[in-house]
Motif scaffolding. Structure first.
Motif, mmCIF file in Angstrom:
data_model
loop_
_atom_site.group_PDB
_atom_site.id
_atom_site.type_symbol
_atom_site.label_atom_id
_atom_site.label_comp_id
_atom_site.label_asym_id
_atom_site.label_seq_id
_atom_site.Cartn_x
_atom_site.Cartn_y
_atom_site.Cartn_z
ATOM 1 N N ALA A 1 -21.617 17.071 -91.699
ATOM 2 C CA ALA A 1 -20.745 16.056 -91.106
ATOM 3 C C ALA A 1 -19.905 16.761 -90.050
ATOM 4 O O ALA A 1 -18.807 17.250 -90.320
ATOM 5 C CB ALA A 1 -19.864 15.431 -92.176
ATOM 6 N N TRP A 2 -20.458 16.864 -88.853
ATOM 7 C CA TRP A 2 -19.856 17.663 -87.787
ATOM 8 C C TRP A 2 -19.205 16.761 -86.745
ATOM 9 O O TRP A 2 -19.885 16.092 -85.962
ATOM 10 C CB TRP A 2 -20.924 18.540 -87.121
ATOM 11 C CG TRP A 2 -21.468 19.601 -88.033
ATOM 12 C CD1 TRP A 2 -20.771 20.290 -88.974
ATOM 13 C CD2 TRP A 2 -22.813 20.081 -88.076
ATOM 14 N NE1 TRP A 2 -21.599 21.193 -89.596
ATOM 15 C CE2 TRP A 2 -22.854 21.083 -89.082
ATOM 16 C CE3 TRP A 2 -23.975 19.770 -87.375
ATOM 17 C CZ2 TRP A 2 -24.022 21.774 -89.392
ATOM 18 C CZ3 TRP A 2 -25.132 20.458 -87.673
ATOM 19 C CH2 TRP A 2 -25.152 21.456 -88.677
ATOM 20 N N PRO A 3 -17.874 16.727 -86.699
ATOM 21 C CA PRO A 3 -17.200 15.881 -85.704
ATOM 22 C C PRO A 3 -17.438 16.371 -84.289
ATOM 23 O O PRO A 3 -17.659 17.561 -84.046
ATOM 24 C CB PRO A 3 -15.712 16.018 -86.087
ATOM 25 C CG PRO A 3 -15.699 16.585 -87.468
ATOM 26 C CD PRO A 3 -16.941 17.410 -87.586
ATOM 27 N N ILE A 4 -17.373 15.437 -83.362
ATOM 28 C CA ILE A 4 -17.506 15.739 -81.930
ATOM 29 C C ILE A 4 -16.106 15.930 -81.354
ATOM 30 O O ILE A 4 -15.273 15.022 -81.435
ATOM 31 C CB ILE A 4 -18.237 14.593 -81.199
ATOM 32 C CG1 ILE A 4 -19.633 14.403 -81.791
ATOM 33 C CG2 ILE A 4 -18.305 14.857 -79.700
ATOM 34 C CD1 ILE A 4 -20.245 13.061 -81.440
ATOM 35 N N LEU A 5 -15.856 17.093 -80.805
ATOM 36 C CA LEU A 5 -14.567 17.383 -80.177
ATOM 37 C C LEU A 5 -14.675 17.070 -78.688
ATOM 38 O O LEU A 5 -15.431 17.721 -77.961
ATOM 39 C CB LEU A 5 -14.169 18.846 -80.379
ATOM 40 C CG LEU A 5 -13.520 19.217 -81.720
ATOM 41 C CD1 LEU A 5 -14.486 18.968 -82.884
ATOM 42 C CD2 LEU A 5 -13.075 20.675 -81.718
ATOM 43 N N VAL A 6 -13.964 16.057 -78.243
ATOM 44 C CA VAL A 6 -14.025 15.618 -76.852
ATOM 45 C C VAL A 6 -13.050 16.455 -76.022
ATOM 46 O O VAL A 6 -11.892 16.623 -76.391
ATOM 47 C CB VAL A 6 -13.671 14.125 -76.729
ATOM 48 C CG1 VAL A 6 -13.849 13.642 -75.291
ATOM 49 C CG2 VAL A 6 -14.544 13.290 -77.680
ATOM 50 N N LYS A 7 -13.535 16.975 -74.906
ATOM 51 C CA LYS A 7 -12.702 17.840 -74.062
ATOM 52 C C LYS A 7 -11.874 16.988 -73.087
ATOM 53 O O LYS A 7 -12.171 16.921 -71.893
ATOM 54 C CB LYS A 7 -13.575 18.856 -73.329
ATOM 55 C CG LYS A 7 -14.305 19.815 -74.284
ATOM 56 C CD LYS A 7 -14.996 20.941 -73.569
ATOM 57 C CE LYS A 7 -16.173 20.478 -72.728
ATOM 58 N NZ LYS A 7 -17.243 19.872 -73.557
#
Length: 386
Positions: A317-323
């Motif tokens: 369950a890998w969250p997406i880190l938005v830049k």
């Protein structure tokens, strides 16, 4: 000696695989064939370089020659494979035929441009998906000799990250998209609205719920015409309307493909013996996750398989880190139907929790100070590929 391994592609997926494989096998013959420069760089940095005004050479950590020397591979740059023959286990490069023992297709995904670009403005309309693309856009900005007016078509992940990066680099940015809020596939509308407000406060002009109708030449500028009758004047246009897996070679060779990519199993095996797919072009057991962590996990598993230890890939369950430093955002898109979104927090610090019918957490989105909850929530969320 192990059968020669050939990779089509030289991006993060291909080079990550070679590094993993070299840790297990220092001697296997490996050839990388790539349509671009073959330089080693971190693709996520493409959408952070304009803030720091980084020239392309600062993004490349190693040249293709250095990669070839350090990894002990043959690197063929600016070379396009024109066909794959699975029966003969060979590739066609124009009139040349190149045999392979095992083949990994890591051709990535191409920018999707859903409209025709008129020839009169083609030199001022860009997509950025690799270092060569960055070189072209950077050169166009430098040629202006002043801050640019940039129109970005698309308010998804790529469009929002470049909007943040370019406005932080001193450029005037307009963001154009048919959706009501930015990041519509990652953030529920309340969270998208606070991101839009942060963009607006930073000077990004939001043209949401608008369709592009035309790109017209207007002297040295581009008139970006919208369906409400307005036209925006831009020096440069950046198209960020999504990515499409590059499956043509595989499809023409008879491999099973879908709109989501080359169909492979949990060992990254395609429908043809001896051919694997990896990275953005691969649809693994029905899942195509175009993010760094799934790519790295796939490269590790495939390296083990190619080294003689068949291994299945697992995605967490890998969250997406938005830049988007203007407003930090993190999202784990639900993989199950969402019965309801539960919104918590206030102001720009919001948490949206996606709940299934049985009340279990199926995904989440976070903004502002709430991004600190990402680790705890990820522990409670289902894995992307168990």
């Amino acid at each position: 000696m192990d059968a020669p391994l050939t990779l089509i592609g030289s991006g993060m997926a291909a080079l990550g695989l070679v590094r993993q494989l070299r840790a297990r096998d220092a001697r296997r013959p490996i050839t990388l064939i790539t349509a671009d420069s073959g330089d080693d760089y971190s693709k996520p940095l493409l959408s952070t370089g304009f803030t720091k005004r980084l020239p392309p050479e600062r993004l490349a950590t190693r040249s293709a020659l250095e990669v070839a020397d350090q990894l002990g591979v043959v690197m063929r740059t600016h070379t396009r494979v024109t066909a794959i023959d699975p029966a003969a286990r060979s590739l066609s490069i124009g009139a040349e035929t190149l045999p392979y023992g095992e083949l990994v297709i890591a051709t990535g995904a191409a920018p999707r441009v859903p409209f025709a670009i008129p020839e009169a403005v083609a030199s001022r309309v860009f997509t950025i998906n690799d270092l060569d693309d960055y070189r072209g856009f950077y050169a166009a900005l430098e040629a202006l000799g002043r801050p640019a007016r940039v129109a970005i078509i698309g308010a998804g992940l790529v469009g929002c990250e470049f909007a943040n990066d370019l406005v932080a680099g001193g450029h005037a940015v307009s963001l154009i998209a048919p959706e009501a809020t930015p990041l519509p596939r990652l953030l529920p509308e309340p969270l998208g609205r606070v991101l839009g407000e942060a963009f607006g406060e930073a000077g990004i002009a939001l043209n949401l719920e608008r369709q592009l109708t035309a790109l017209d030449a207007q002297g040295s500028q581009v008139a970006v015409c919208l369906d409400d009758g307005h036209a925006l004047a831009a020096d440069l246009v950046l198209v960020a309307t999504g990515l499409v897996p590059r499956t043509r070679l595989a499809a023409e060779a008879g491999l099973a493909v879908s709109d989501a990519g080359i169909r492979v199993d949990r060992q990254l095996r395609s429908s043809q013996p001896g051919i694997y797919a990896l990275g953005d072009v691969a649809c693994v057991a029905g899942v195509n996750a175009m993010y760094v962590q799934p790519l790295q996990a796939s490269a590790k598993a495939l390296a083990a398989t190619l080294a003689g230890e068949p291994s299945e890939v697992h995605y967490g369950a890998w969250p997406i880190l938005v830049k988007t430093p203007l407003l930090p955002c993190v999202a784990l898109p639900p993989i199950q139907p969402v019965a309801r979104w539960r919104i918590e927090g206030e102001g720009a610090d919001l948490a949206a929790l996606a709940e299934a019918e049985d009340g279990r957490l199926s995904g989440f989105a976070l903004t502002g100070a709430c991004v600190r909850r990402k680790v705890a929530l990820a522990r409670a969320a289902p894995a992307l590929l168990v």
